[in-house]
Every structure is written in C-alpha cells, then in structure tokens.
Scaffold this active site. Sequence first.
Site, PDB file in Angstrom:
ATOM      1  N   LYS A 107      -6.652 -35.808 -21.234  1.00  0.00           N
ATOM      2  CA  LYS A 107      -6.080 -35.381 -19.943  1.00  0.00           C
ATOM      3  C   LYS A 107      -7.256 -35.159 -19.008  1.00  0.00           C
ATOM      4  O   LYS A 107      -8.023 -34.214 -19.159  1.00  0.00           O
ATOM      5  CB  LYS A 107      -5.273 -34.100 -20.138  1.00  0.00           C
ATOM      6  CG  LYS A 107      -4.096 -33.935 -19.194  1.00  0.00           C
ATOM      7  CD  LYS A 107      -4.467 -33.756 -17.746  1.00  0.00           C
ATOM      8  CE  LYS A 107      -4.914 -32.347 -17.444  1.00  0.00           C
ATOM      9  NZ  LYS A 107      -5.491 -32.239 -16.077  1.00  0.00           N
TER      10      LYS A 107
ATOM     11  N   GLU B 135     -14.380 -24.118 -24.887  1.00  0.00           N
ATOM     12  CA  GLU B 135     -15.679 -23.897 -24.228  1.00  0.00           C
ATOM     13  C   GLU B 135     -15.354 -23.417 -22.817  1.00  0.00           C
ATOM     14  O   GLU B 135     -14.880 -24.184 -21.993  1.00  0.00           O
ATOM     15  CB  GLU B 135     -16.449 -25.219 -24.246  1.00  0.00           C
ATOM     16  CG  GLU B 135     -17.926 -25.013 -24.132  1.00  0.00           C
ATOM     17  CD  GLU B 135     -18.359 -25.182 -22.712  1.00  0.00           C
ATOM     18  OE1 GLU B 135     -18.359 -24.172 -21.999  1.00  0.00           O
ATOM     19  OE2 GLU B 135     -18.679 -26.318 -22.327  1.00  0.00           O
TER      20      GLU B 135
ATOM     21  N   CYS C  75     -21.350 -24.949 -16.889  1.00  0.00           N
ATOM     22  CA  CYS C  75     -20.904 -23.767 -17.644  1.00  0.00           C
ATOM     23  C   CYS C  75     -22.091 -22.956 -18.151  1.00  0.00           C
ATOM     24  O   CYS C  75     -22.029 -21.743 -18.219  1.00  0.00           O
ATOM     25  CB  CYS C  75     -19.974 -24.166 -18.766  1.00  0.00           C
ATOM     26  SG  CYS C  75     -20.521 -25.603 -19.649  1.00  0.00           S
TER      27      CYS C  75
ATOM     28  N   GLU D 284     -18.023 -15.575 -13.310  1.00  0.00           N
ATOM     29  CA  GLU D 284     -18.611 -16.900 -13.093  1.00  0.00           C
ATOM     30  C   GLU D 284     -18.352 -17.347 -11.653  1.00  0.00           C
ATOM     31  O   GLU D 284     -17.206 -17.383 -11.220  1.00  0.00           O
ATOM     32  CB  GLU D 284     -17.946 -17.871 -14.082  1.00  0.00           C
ATOM     33  CG  GLU D 284     -18.621 -19.191 -14.201  1.00  0.00           C
ATOM     34  CD  GLU D 284     -18.043 -20.039 -15.337  1.00  0.00           C
ATOM     35  OE1 GLU D 284     -16.813 -20.015 -15.542  1.00  0.00           O
ATOM     36  OE2 GLU D 284     -18.828 -20.726 -16.004  1.00  0.00           O
TER      37      GLU D 284
HETATM   38  P1  NAD Z   1      -9.137 -25.044 -15.345  1.00  0.00           P
HETATM   39  O1  NAD Z   1      -9.510 -24.359 -16.574  1.00  0.00           O
HETATM   40  O2  NAD Z   1      -7.858 -24.610 -14.699  1.00  0.00           O
HETATM   41  O3  NAD Z   1      -9.001 -26.625 -15.552  1.00  0.00           O
HETATM   42  C1  NAD Z   1      -9.668 -27.358 -16.564  1.00  0.00           C
HETATM   43  C2  NAD Z   1      -8.724 -28.396 -17.142  1.00  0.00           C
HETATM   44  O4  NAD Z   1      -7.587 -27.749 -17.734  1.00  0.00           O
HETATM   45  C3  NAD Z   1      -8.150 -29.374 -16.119  1.00  0.00           C
HETATM   46  O5  NAD Z   1      -8.037 -30.653 -16.708  1.00  0.00           O
HETATM   47  C4  NAD Z   1      -6.769 -28.807 -15.848  1.00  0.00           C
HETATM   48  O6  NAD Z   1      -5.838 -29.759 -15.394  1.00  0.00           O
HETATM   49  C5  NAD Z   1      -6.376 -28.295 -17.221  1.00  0.00           C
HETATM   50  N1  NAD Z   1      -5.343 -27.267 -17.214  1.00  0.00           N
HETATM   51  C6  NAD Z   1      -5.114 -26.309 -16.266  1.00  0.00           C
HETATM   52  N2  NAD Z   1      -4.067 -25.525 -16.630  1.00  0.00           N
HETATM   53  C7  NAD Z   1      -3.619 -25.988 -17.823  1.00  0.00           C
HETATM   54  C8  NAD Z   1      -2.591 -25.583 -18.719  1.00  0.00           C
HETATM   55  N3  NAD Z   1      -1.790 -24.546 -18.448  1.00  0.00           N
HETATM   56  N4  NAD Z   1      -2.445 -26.262 -19.871  1.00  0.00           N
HETATM   57  C9  NAD Z   1      -3.255 -27.299 -20.174  1.00  0.00           C
HETATM   58  N5  NAD Z   1      -4.229 -27.737 -19.354  1.00  0.00           N
HETATM   59  C10 NAD Z   1      -4.435 -27.086 -18.207  1.00  0.00           C
HETATM   60  O7  NAD Z   1     -10.331 -24.919 -14.361  1.00  0.00           O
HETATM   61  P2  NAD Z   1     -10.333 -25.163 -12.780  1.00  0.00           P
HETATM   62  O8  NAD Z   1      -9.115 -24.583 -12.115  1.00  0.00           O
HETATM   63  O9  NAD Z   1     -10.584 -26.587 -12.571  1.00  0.00           O
HETATM   64  O10 NAD Z   1     -11.592 -24.284 -12.389  1.00  0.00           O
HETATM   65  C11 NAD Z   1     -11.474 -22.859 -12.310  1.00  0.00           C
HETATM   66  C12 NAD Z   1     -12.697 -22.190 -12.857  1.00  0.00           C
HETATM   67  O11 NAD Z   1     -12.902 -22.551 -14.223  1.00  0.00           O
HETATM   68  C13 NAD Z   1     -14.004 -22.589 -12.203  1.00  0.00           C
HETATM   69  O12 NAD Z   1     -14.224 -21.940 -11.016  1.00  0.00           O
HETATM   70  C14 NAD Z   1     -14.988 -22.238 -13.258  1.00  0.00           C
HETATM   71  O13 NAD Z   1     -15.298 -20.874 -13.221  1.00  0.00           O
HETATM   72  C15 NAD Z   1     -14.258 -22.542 -14.531  1.00  0.00           C
HETATM   73  N6  NAD Z   1     -14.651 -23.857 -15.065  1.00  0.00           N
HETATM   74  C16 NAD Z   1     -15.499 -23.865 -16.102  1.00  0.00           C
HETATM   75  C17 NAD Z   1     -15.906 -25.078 -16.624  1.00  0.00           C
HETATM   76  C18 NAD Z   1     -16.838 -25.118 -17.770  1.00  0.00           C
HETATM   77  O14 NAD Z   1     -17.521 -26.101 -17.970  1.00  0.00           O
HETATM   78  N7  NAD Z   1     -16.874 -24.103 -18.586  1.00  0.00           N
HETATM   79  C19 NAD Z   1     -15.456 -26.268 -16.098  1.00  0.00           C
HETATM   80  C20 NAD Z   1     -14.565 -26.235 -15.032  1.00  0.00           C
HETATM   81  C21 NAD Z   1     -14.163 -25.017 -14.541  1.00  0.00           C
END
Ligand code: NAD
Length: 484
Positions: free
Chosen positions: A177, A252, A286, A386
């Site tokens: 995904k 992660e 991250c 973060e």
């Molecule tokens: P997120 O965790 O919401 O999204 C990451 C992935 O998860 C995306 O592919 C998203 O579509 C999917 N996702 C979201 N809700 C889901 C659910 N209920 N079930 C399954 N999949 C789901 O992150 P974001 O909204 O893109 O970013 C928000 C914050 O997350 C950022 O500001 C940052 O602090 C953190 N982040 C961390 C990393 C990392 O590498 N650790 C990467 C991206 C974002």
Amino acid sequence: MTDVKPFWQNYIDGAWVDGGAGRIDIANPGTGEKLCEHALADAADVDRAVAAAKRVHMSGALADMRPIERGRLVQAMGHYILENMDEIARTLTLEQGKPLWEAEIEVKGAALYFEYYGNQASTVEGRSIPLGAGYFDFTTYEPFGVTAHIIPWNYPFEMTARSLSAALTTGNTVVIKTPEMTPLTNAWLATAAEAVGLPAGAVNILCGLGHEAGAALSSHPDVRQIVFTGSVQTGIAISTAAAKNVVPCVLELGGKSGAIVHDDADLAAFENDVRWGIYFNAGQVCSAMSRVIVHESRHDELVERVTNIAKSLSVGPGIERREFGANMGPMVSEGQRDRAAGMISEAIAAGAVAVAGGRKMNIPGAFLEPTVLTNVTPDMTIANEEVFGPVLSVLKFRDDAEAIQIANGTPYGLVGGVFTRDLDRATQAARQLRAGQVFVNEWYAGGVETPFGGYGASGYGREKGREALWNYVQTKNIAIKLKG
Ligand code: NAD
C-alpha cells in the site's frame, strides 16, 4: 511543466488497473502545482490483490523455488532499478520534493537492498537439534505467505525496497500500500518484478487512503504478516487490526533522537553530522537528529556552527538541485510544512529562540526555512514530539548522567548518538542509551547491513541487516522417531 504522465494506475495480479475509489491528485511540493493523478484503491481492490498474492503463494511458485534462484531474481530487480535510475529519481523528486542528488541516493539505496538480501537467499538455513539416538530432529524456515507492506511518504521507494526485497528473498508474496502523497515511483518495482520474471500476482502495488485501503489490507484475513513505517497513531491502529487476526507486525514509528555532544567533541566534524542529521530530506527522516544535547561549556560554539550550517543551505525546488551540496528541497506537502511551522511557533511561545530560520518561505511550494531552536528545555513539546521537518532543537547538559537522562527522556527510542573522543565515555553512553541503534562520532553510521528499529514508542521488530530476514519466516521443527 513536467513530462510526468498524467494518470498512473495500480498493479494487481500482473495488470495495470484503475481504482475502485476513483483518483487522487498528486502534487509537486516544489511548486505547489498538481503533478498528475493516481488510481485510488478501495477494499475490493485490496481483496483482489490479496487473492492474487495468496494464489501465487499456494502454487509454490516462489515458496518452493530453490533459494539461490529466488535470490537471483531479487538481485536482478536491483539491476533493473539501477538501469532506470534517472527516470525514477526524477519522478521521486517531483512527487516528494527532495533534491535530485538525494533522490539518486534513495534509488541507489533501494537497489542495494535487492543486492544485499538477494545475495542471502540460500543462507536462511535451519539447524539440527540432537535428541539422542532415537530421533532425528531439524528446523526449517518457511515463508508466511501473503505479506502486507504499508509505506510512508518520506522514502517511498527505498522503504518499499527494504521490505519487498527481504520478503521475496524468503519466498513470500507481497501486497504494497503506497503512500497517497508519493505513490509514483513504486510503479518501477512492479515493472522490475515483471522484467525479472516473477509470476503475476507475486507483487501487487496499490495506492489508497490509509483509513480505506490501508485499513482493509491490515485487517485482511489472508494477510499473514505486516510491515509498517509511519506514525505511532497509525502503528497502533495497524497492530490492533493485526492482533485481531493473530498476525505478527514489524512497526517502525519514528523518533525524537538526540545527539549527546560532550565537552571534548570535535565540533568542526560535527557540522557535517548536523548537515546530514537534520537537513537531509528536509528533516523528514524517522532517525533524524532532531535534538542536540550539548555540554554547557561548548553550547555557544556549537550554536554558532549549526546556525551557520542552517543559514548556508540554498533552499528551493529539488529538481533544480542536481548536485550534492549545501542545499535543501521543500517538505512533502504544505500540510506537513504548516504542521512543522506551527510546532516552531508553539516552541517560541514556550521560551525557545529561533537563531536560524523558523518561518515558512514566501515562495510557491512547501518550503520551510532550515531552523535551529535554542533555549529548548526537556519539558517542552518541541523536545518530545516528532516535528518531521528541518528543525533542530538544542538543549544543554551539565554532567554525563543528565545528558543520558535527557536523551532517554522521550517516549521514543529509535536511534541515539554520542560525540566524544573518550572511548570509555562513548561506550558507557552506548550502553545507557535506550535506542535500537547508537551512532558514535558519526550520525547515520551503518548501512543496509546493520539492524534498525526502535525501543519504546519507536516500535518493535528490526529492519535491515540479517535480523530483518527473520521477520518474513516462521520456524518449523520436524522431529522424526527412528526405528529400533
Ligand atoms: P501515517 O502513519 O498516517 O501514514 C503512513 C502510511 O500508513 C500511509 O501509507 C497511510 O496511508 C497509511 N495509513 C494511515 N492510516 C492507516 C490505517 N488506519 N490503516 C492502515 N494504514 C494506514 O503518517 P502520515 O499521516 O503520512 O504522517 C504523520 C506523521 O507520521 C508525520 O508527521 C511523522 O511524524 C510521522 N511519520 C513517520 C515516518 C517514519 O519514517 N517513521 C514516516 C512518515 C510519517
């Protein structure tokens, strides 16, 4: 104007298909303009992708293949990526924002995962356990079957490569995904799978909304293992869904990682660590060095040096920043940029001082000034949450114990760093830091070969290195009763 094709599809069971949930606009964060559209998957699309992956798994086409041959296919995917590097890197920069030279690093890094894991396919060996003369006992490692990979937007190509290469190496099939803001480059992983001759359905790639396609995938009863990188909140939602199906996860979930800078540290060398640690990918990493915890005797010198680094960066569209150097691109979106700017304002209201940057830039696109905040104290939100942007918080310490206490004082525990010439001090700090990875005298020291993952709210399980292979296999013990 760009030459990116106007509409991109999902890849399910070896075919390019539209999405049941319609389309989503993909923006160019370097200009703020629309770049193209991507098909948006719904739960029915997820269902078809999982069914295809399950069919391939049950056929034994991958699981029963001699591992050295499977490894060869995985390595060939890495070669394919390198052959297409220019186009992939350009697309990555246009959708994600990072400078072109950083995009090239990401694409090469992705290829390295296929080389590294493909090379180890035949090393996933069981062992024989002595039970006395009456038995012959041995273990084997078997793939889980359908694995789900939910990918973040900050390193969309490399993060998929990291888990996909290990999952395929160990004989699993895959449903990916992609992140809804940066789904484009994953298309080359589909064409790579096809080019090397993986069966249709072994690798499925779909873009969809998290709460729709992401939730459908993580709760799907035929998914047997899940890998997720992203926010804590989403990690909890995914692992809760996985728990209901009794499925293992690797999570992660980011960090608030600190570099402890002792009074004997080489501050000239440390400038380079700051450059990479917090301004690479505009801080959307991250394991970013989001906090510097410096001995009070070196505070002012360090602040002067890091302020100069922040101010020296040329900030603008990544596509114009082709060469490695003192430059930075936009953040991934105006929403993420505004969130980071809001956290800076809140920190200033709480007593922090922006000695460099601190504001949105007055140009089109998702730009934030490279920022250094001083007068940050451990109780402030900025020191605990973060930011995921180019924002460095500087905190002071008086003695070694206080430095460790501050470093370990957040709910996270992804990485940590210690900068000193004193081996004993470095070794003690490495023992005491509550983090999955410790850098001594170089931020980001390590590579695809070194295990990576979090303590505490940074998640569990390890990616990269040999450890990651065990995420994708389950142990079977076979005990044979011998006659007479
Ligand atoms: P997120 O965790 O919401 O999204 C990451 C992935 O998860 C995306 O592919 C998203 O579509 C999917 N996702 C979201 N809700 C889901 C659910 N209920 N079930 C399954 N999949 C789901 O992150 P974001 O909204 O893109 O970013 C928000 C914050 O997350 C950022 O500001 C940052 O602090 C953190 N982040 C961390 C990393 C990392 O590498 N650790 C990467 C991206 C974002």
